[in-house]
Design a protein around this motif. Structure first.
Motif, PDB file in Angstrom:
ATOM      1  N   PRO A  55      34.018 -13.035  51.178  1.00  0.00           N
ATOM      2  CA  PRO A  55      34.165 -14.461  50.898  1.00  0.00           C
ATOM      3  C   PRO A  55      34.948 -14.768  49.620  1.00  0.00           C
ATOM      4  O   PRO A  55      34.970 -15.905  49.195  1.00  0.00           O
ATOM      5  CB  PRO A  55      32.712 -14.894  50.722  1.00  0.00           C
ATOM      6  N   LEU A  61      27.464 -29.218  46.061  1.00  0.00           N
ATOM      7  CA  LEU A  61      26.039 -28.936  46.247  1.00  0.00           C
ATOM      8  C   LEU A  61      25.849 -27.643  47.045  1.00  0.00           C
ATOM      9  O   LEU A  61      24.972 -26.825  46.730  1.00  0.00           O
ATOM     10  CB  LEU A  61      25.369 -30.098  46.988  1.00  0.00           C
ATOM     11  N   TYR A  96      27.882 -25.091  47.174  1.00  0.00           N
ATOM     12  CA  TYR A  96      28.221 -23.922  46.368  1.00  0.00           C
ATOM     13  C   TYR A  96      27.063 -23.557  45.449  1.00  0.00           C
ATOM     14  O   TYR A  96      26.775 -22.388  45.232  1.00  0.00           O
ATOM     15  CB  TYR A  96      29.500 -24.155  45.553  1.00  0.00           C
ATOM     16  N   ASN A  97      26.378 -24.574  44.955  1.00  0.00           N
ATOM     17  CA  ASN A  97      25.211 -24.314  44.111  1.00  0.00           C
ATOM     18  C   ASN A  97      24.152 -23.530  44.887  1.00  0.00           C
ATOM     19  O   ASN A  97      23.528 -22.619  44.359  1.00  0.00           O
ATOM     20  CB  ASN A  97      24.639 -25.641  43.606  1.00  0.00           C
ATOM     21  N   VAL A  98      23.972 -23.881  46.154  1.00  0.00           N
ATOM     22  CA  VAL A  98      22.916 -23.239  46.936  1.00  0.00           C
ATOM     23  C   VAL A  98      23.343 -21.858  47.433  1.00  0.00           C
ATOM     24  O   VAL A  98      22.603 -20.888  47.310  1.00  0.00           O
ATOM     25  CB  VAL A  98      22.527 -24.141  48.136  1.00  0.00           C
ATOM     26  N   PHE A  99      24.551 -21.765  47.968  1.00  0.00           N
ATOM     27  CA  PHE A  99      24.951 -20.524  48.641  1.00  0.00           C
ATOM     28  C   PHE A  99      25.825 -19.609  47.771  1.00  0.00           C
ATOM     29  O   PHE A  99      25.994 -18.441  48.105  1.00  0.00           O
ATOM     30  CB  PHE A  99      25.703 -20.845  49.936  1.00  0.00           C
ATOM     31  N   GLY A 100      26.421 -20.142  46.706  1.00  0.00           N
ATOM     32  CA  GLY A 100      27.275 -19.311  45.864  1.00  0.00           C
ATOM     33  C   GLY A 100      28.531 -18.853  46.563  1.00  0.00           C
ATOM     34  O   GLY A 100      29.089 -17.811  46.252  1.00  0.00           O
ATOM     35  N   SER A 101      28.981 -19.621  47.546  1.00  0.00           N
ATOM     36  CA  SER A 101      30.152 -19.220  48.308  1.00  0.00           C
ATOM     37  C   SER A 101      30.759 -20.453  48.942  1.00  0.00           C
ATOM     38  O   SER A 101      30.086 -21.445  49.179  1.00  0.00           O
ATOM     39  CB  SER A 101      29.734 -18.226  49.390  1.00  0.00           C
ATOM     40  N   LEU A 102      32.062 -20.371  49.224  1.00  0.00           N
ATOM     41  CA  LEU A 102      32.728 -21.489  49.887  1.00  0.00           C
ATOM     42  C   LEU A 102      33.202 -21.101  51.277  1.00  0.00           C
ATOM     43  O   LEU A 102      33.669 -21.934  52.040  1.00  0.00           O
ATOM     44  CB  LEU A 102      33.933 -21.949  49.055  1.00  0.00           C
ATOM     45  N   LYS A 109      19.621 -25.926  42.976  1.00  0.00           N
ATOM     46  CA  LYS A 109      18.944 -25.284  41.842  1.00  0.00           C
ATOM     47  C   LYS A 109      19.188 -26.075  40.555  1.00  0.00           C
ATOM     48  O   LYS A 109      20.327 -26.439  40.256  1.00  0.00           O
ATOM     49  CB  LYS A 109      19.501 -23.877  41.645  1.00  0.00           C
ATOM     50  N   ARG A 131      26.863 -14.951  43.304  1.00  0.00           N
ATOM     51  CA  ARG A 131      27.968 -15.869  43.622  1.00  0.00           C
ATOM     52  C   ARG A 131      29.317 -15.171  43.633  1.00  0.00           C
ATOM     53  O   ARG A 131      29.502 -14.179  42.951  1.00  0.00           O
ATOM     54  CB  ARG A 131      28.016 -16.971  42.572  1.00  0.00           C
TER      55      ARG A 131
END
Lengths: 484, 257
Positions: free
Chosen positions: A66, A169, A171-177, B32, B42
């Protein structure tokens, strides 16, 4: 090696973009560049379709997902790019004279719409939507309807902002785009937890709804399309509708799965759009207004199918709709431009004078209604069966009732446009002599060709001769159509 | 009535956003709060470590040392630049296009017979000549920002904007000044085309669009990071000429009939 490079889908985006930048200082040949890019893109899409061997991830910059941005070539995006580039080429063929100074903007729009369909990255999708939207703001200002364009600009910018907020939001949760990375992470999570995603999903859906013309977010469409010329109108109701709704489908049915309160809310928006827009279309007297509301209604229907995970029927309905709308809106715009009116009453019997145009228009309209022997029937029956299979009763009823409304106003339009006189009167052909259409042969030929395709795709699944297709892409279409 | 409905809608939206963000349940999919996010999971952690292309996730990334590490991934000392112009360069090409098409729109709307718009005040002698002195420093600073974009904060977008600000100063300080818009157009088109050509070269030489096909050198050197500084210079020229063109468009008004 060379084939690998030539069949890389990124070229569908890079080549029009390169030509757009070149056109800045090669201003004299900007229309040549536009035509060349359109032809190259059709050829490129055809090459990609021929060499297609199943889902492929195209990494950009050499970074694996990713981490890097990647394009996705699968059945879904393949149908999208083939259809989009052919439609774009047809629009240029039919409305070339309206291009004027807008060749560069059209090149950028072509690149961006291909990007919207192909991208597998949420932020990249935002970027391409933004480019496509800005190009659309410029197109709609072509007819000097600045107030409506400004309205579109404000609503569209707000929508983009909300869409971006949703991505932040996520990206904050999943850390990926990356869409498929998110899908993967979501599939490992407990389904009961997915309620926490309501806020980003609502933001993204609202943002996309603006461009996808779902009510009430797509209110801009009325002012913009009411007086649009053939080029702008056909672009918005056909090329843009295709790309944006495919992107919406990717987000709400592939990456995320809708459930619970979120799905109920979105269903209300989509079904409400369908009902409201069909009712509005029924009450209008101008051809272009009827068609624009019909287009909005179809967006609602497609979004509804995506919400219930019925991707294949949704793509079929969408494909049938955009192809029909291309012909219908081009003809309507042409009448308005050359005959000075698109009021249905003033155009009595116009098809007797231009029978080829009439045949194409009629076939497209009948496919849109969903009559048997036309492609639209295959699409709609797939949709209804899919909804019934999912245990849903109310939505098929709404769709069927709306199909009757749609049938009523299209039959009314067709009878008026094929008959010179009022009911019970002797028909007279005197008024027809004043009707003159520039290049009616081209419009007629293209619309009849489209009609032949629509009928062929409507009849083939009934005859069930899909085994005659050998190429992968064709078997896939065969399977889709055979799915009824 | 319309306003009342709008206010209610905005309040509802605000309440929805507020409750969704601040009344967190324990769901792992919940937004979070600041400081609670797990940064190591990330994609951006990979950008910082410069080990995105490493095969195994368990592989301990080697430390990146300024002025020593050779041939690192992207090779850019500025982490933001490594993301903007290398890891996610395709987005940046898109952003450049956003600006391009916006400038195009301004050009199309403000085209036709137009003459130079005059400022409401008469520029003084000091303003006029002070600008001449500041101008060179601004342009040099702008060029510095985008040539050093891979080393220090800044880059093509900020550098280009500063150059455009210099052009704006010229317009403000001199009512008769008219920039050569045609030159802007040529710079804009050439820089944009070369960006795409650089991407296509990557496709031809490395198999990936926008692939960094030049050696990346030592982290921190001026001549490092492969195509990153080249692309950033192109972006700087493009952004500078584009915004200057927009300023030139807005500094004109319709010819009075």
């Amino acid at each position: 090696m060379l084939m690998d490079i030539l069949s890389n889908p990124v070229l569908l985006i890079a080549v029009p973009l390169l030509f757009a930048f070149l056109a800045v200082f090669l201003k004299k040949i900007d229309k040549v560049l536009l035509g060349a890019a359109a032809v190259l893109n059709i050829a490129g899409a055809a090459l990609i379709a021929v060499l297609y061997e199943g889902t492929k991830i195209i990494e950009l910059g050499g970074f694996k997902p990713p981490f890097g941005i990647s394009l996705v070539l699968d059945d879904y995006s393949l149908i999208g790019i083939v259809l989009l580039n052919v439609i774009f080429g047809l629009i240029l063929l039919l409305s070339g004279k309206h291009v004027q100074k807008y060749a560069m903007v059209l090149l950028v729009a072509l690149a961006a719409l291909n990007g919207v369909i192909l991208t597998g990255d949420l932020f990249n999708l935002f970027v391409f939507l933004e480019i496509a939207a800005i190009a659309a703001y410029i197109f709609t200002a072509m007819d000097k309807g600045f107030k409506h364009s400004f309205n579109y600009l404000v609503v569209g910018t707000l929508g983009s902002g909300l869409f971006l907020f949703g991505i932040i939001l996520l990206y904050n949760v999943f850390g990926s785009l990356n869409m498929f990375d998110i899908q993967e992470k979501l599939s490992q999570a407990n389904p009961a937890d997915s309620g926490a995603l309501a806020l980003p999903l609502v933001m993204m859906f609202t943002g996309l709804s603006v461009e996808a013309k779902l009510m009430p977010f797509g209110g801009w469409v009325k002012g913009v399309l009411k007086k649009a010329n053939t080029l702008v109108g056909a672009l918005i109701v056909s090329a843009y509708a295709l790309a944006v709704l495919l992107a919406l489908g990717r987000v709400i049915s592939t990456v995320f799965f809708m459930s619970g309160a979120v799905r109920i809310a979105f269903t209300a928006v989509a079904a409400g759009t369908l009902v409201f827009a069909e009712a509005s279309a029924f009450s209008r007297k101008n051809l272009r207004e009827v068609l624009l509301f019909s287009s909005v209604a179809q967006s609602g229907l497609v979004a509804l199918l995506f919400l219930y995970g019925l991707t294949v029927p949704a793509v079929l309905v969408l494909a049938g709709n955009v192809v029909s709308k291309l012909v219908l809106f081009t003809v309507a715009g042409k009448f308005a431009h050359d005959l000075g009116t698109d009021d249905i009453g003033d155009l009595k019997g116009v098809f007797i004078k231009f029978p080829l145009v009439g045949v194409g228009f009629t076939a497209s309209a009948m496919s849109l209604i969903g009559l048997p022997l036309f492609f639209g029937f295959v699409a709609k029956i797939n949709a209804l069966v899919g909804l019934f299979d999912a245990g849903n009763v109310w939505l098929p009823i709404i769709i069927l009732v709306m199909a009757v409304v749609e049938g009523a106003y299209f039959v009314r339009i067709l009878t008026t446009l094929w008959n010179t006189g009022d009911e019970g009167e002797l028909s007279s052909k005197d008024k027809l002599k004043t009707f003159k259409l520039n290049g009616s042969a081209v419009v007629g030929a293209v619309s009849v060709a489209v009609a032949v395709v629509i009928v062929a795709l409507g009849v083939l699944p009934i005859l069930n001769i899909k085994q005659f297709f050998s190429v992968d892409f064709m078997t896939f279409i065969g399977q889709l159509l055979g799915g009824m | 009535m319309k306003q009342a409905v709008s206010i209610v809608l905005v309040l509802l939206l605000g309440a929805f956003i507020f409750t969704a963000l601040y009344f967190a349940d324990s769901s792992p999919l919940q937004f979070k709060p600041y400081g609670d996010a797990d940064l190591s999971g990330r994609v951006s952690q990979g950008y910082v470590d410069k080990n995105v292309t490493a095969d195994a996730a368990s592989e301990e990334p080697a430390a990146v040392v300024y002025g020593e590490t050779k041939n690192a991934e992207t090779g850019s000392a500025n982490i933001v630049t490594s993301v903007v112009v290398n890891y996610r360069s395709f987005d940046t090409l898109g952003e450049v296009t956003v600006l391009f098409v916006a400038a195009l729109g301004v050009g199309l709307l403000l085209s036709g017979k137009r003459r130079r718009q005059e400022a409401a005040f008469q520029p003084s002698f000091i303003l006029k000549h002070g600008v001449r002195i500041v101008l060179g420093i601004m342009v040099i600073f702008g060029v510095y920002l985008f040539t050093h974009g891979h080393l220090t904060p800044g880059g093509g977008f900020s550098g280009g904007s500063i150059i455009a600000a210099a052009v704006l100063l010229l317009y403000v300080s001199d009512n008769a000044f008219k920039a050569k818009v045609k030159a802007f157009k040529i710079a804009e088109g050439v820089a944009g085309s070369l960006y795409v050509v650089a991407g296509l070269l990557g496709l031809a030489l490395g198999g990936y669009f926008l692939y960094n096909f030049l050696p990346t050198g030592v982290v921190g050197d001026l001549l490092s990071a492969g195509i990153v500084p080249i692309v950033y210079i192109l972006i700087g020229l493009k952004v500078g000429s584009e915004i200057s063109g927009v300023i030139a468009g807005f500094a004109t008004e319709e010819e009075a009939l």
